[in-house]
Design an enzyme around this catalytic site. Sequence first.
Site, PDB file in Angstrom:
ATOM      1  N   CYS A 116       0.834  -1.204   0.000  1.00 46.62           N
ATOM      2  CA  CYS A 116       0.000   0.000   0.000  1.00 46.62           C
ATOM      3  C   CYS A 116       0.866   1.249   0.000  1.00 46.62           C
ATOM      4  O   CYS A 116       2.058   1.207   0.320  1.00 46.62           O
ATOM      5  CB  CYS A 116      -0.900   0.046   1.234  1.00 46.62           C
ATOM      6  SG  CYS A 116      -1.966  -1.382   1.467  1.00 46.62           S
TER       7      CYS A 116
ATOM      8  N   ASP B  45      19.476  37.891 -12.411  1.00 49.78           N
ATOM      9  CA  ASP B  45      18.217  38.093 -13.116  1.00 49.78           C
ATOM     10  C   ASP B  45      17.577  39.414 -12.679  1.00 49.78           C
ATOM     11  O   ASP B  45      17.519  39.738 -11.482  1.00 49.78           O
ATOM     12  CB  ASP B  45      17.273  36.925 -12.818  1.00 49.78           C
ATOM     13  CG  ASP B  45      15.944  37.059 -13.531  1.00 49.78           C
ATOM     14  OD1 ASP B  45      15.870  36.719 -14.720  1.00 49.78           O
ATOM     15  OD2 ASP B  45      14.985  37.514 -12.873  1.00 49.78           O
TER      16      ASP B  45
END
Length: 499
Positions: free
Chosen positions: A34, A449
């Site tokens: 599971c 940037d």
Amino acid sequence: MHTDRDRCVRAVRSKDARFDGWFFTAVLTTGIYCRPSCPVVPPKPENMVFHPSAAACQQAGFRACKRCRPDTSPGSPEWNRRADLVARAMRLIADGVVDRDGVPGLAARLGYSTRQIERQLLAELGAGPLALARAQRAQTARLLIETTRLPMAEIAFAAGFASIRAFNDTVREVFALSPGELRTRAPEPTTPQTTAPGRTRAATPGTLTLRLPFRAPLNPDNLFGHLAATAVPGVEEWRDGAYRRTLRLPHGPGVAALAPKPDHVACRLTLADLRDLPVAISRCRRLLDLDADPVAVDDQLRTDPVLAPLVDKAPGRRVPRTVDGAEFAVRAVLGQQVSTAAARTHAARLVTAHGDPVDDPEGGLTHLFPAPEALAALDPAALAMPRTRRTTFTTLVRELAEGGLHLGVESDWRETRSRLLALPGFGPWTVDVIAMRALGDPDAFLPTDLGIRRAAAGLGLPATPAALTARATAWQPWRAYAVQYLWATDSHPINFLPV
């Protein structure tokens, strides 16, 4: 993770979905495995055995739970935050290399012997490359069985099985049901597909609709906003609430339509060859960074008092990545020192002149992005850009076409950075944006940037790239995600989900 037994038991008892895909719980008394968040009553701890992969569970003789369907859980975040041999091998297996080229092909792509790869995968995942690829084939088969009405023989070969017998045996072994029983249990697939209120469209042949799971939370704004705002006409578009784009796949072209939903991403794939289904799914998940662990990322970034309010305001930001590293590198060069609109225009011209045409009956997609081989053959004089950037462009596409530079999922991040920096016209910004979005480095950072510098100034962070980089060491190893939160302070269209 799976070796920390106490932590695994706590996760299973609390049904913590954050750990789905990190490990799997095999139950000795039932013979099933599971996901940690399985809704059934947790077994006694002494009856739990933990494995690092579904393939390891299957190899140990356990079958998949019919309630929680552990084979459909999000992939482990480990393979997207590491660049070692095991992580690179797992990314290649997800991209279908073992099914196409076998284990020798996997080894050749990685530059190691088959014995080394098998030994390391077994040590960390409890299964070798063949078992891992088999688990992926089983999941692909289940998806096709439950969502289409294709004949079983076609499904077997589309999922990558060499024979009908291997297909039948694997499905029975993994799911404890025959292919026919799996189909009987599944809901009837719907033929019409809604495109907008009041309109429906018949399903296109070769089109599959599926759900892509993710670990919550997921903030779709910057993720889909970035993809839509930078979309190259003919290759990408935003239509009917979905980001759509063409895909260059091993056996032919494809089109993906991806739409954010509260608990999944709706995915519609139109494929020329169904054998490309697992590859297309893998690339869409990578594009949207769906295997990330947002809780771990956000918890780390919240330790900085400047970033904490940004994270609390809109948690779960992902890094928009790419389906093709070479394509993104070309687009990064086209975008050097120009606006987003200008970069899209340059790219659209290349697409019209050199891209392979595709048929898209559902929208406005017309081409695949040109392959490096096609771009390497073009006349540099036809490029409407400064001479220095023209040199950068032609050098890049030649390296990609001749195989001197690889930007695939198997790339070694450090080595690839060095190779990129050695090319003319490749500075830190270009290399880092390629590392972040094409290579998938979660710690790539863009201190030079313009958007990052504006955000830093507005938040009182250091202004110079060196000082900002020093401050950002506290954000490691998730600096690429910090970039998304910093970019989000701006009003640029990349930060907003299109309407």
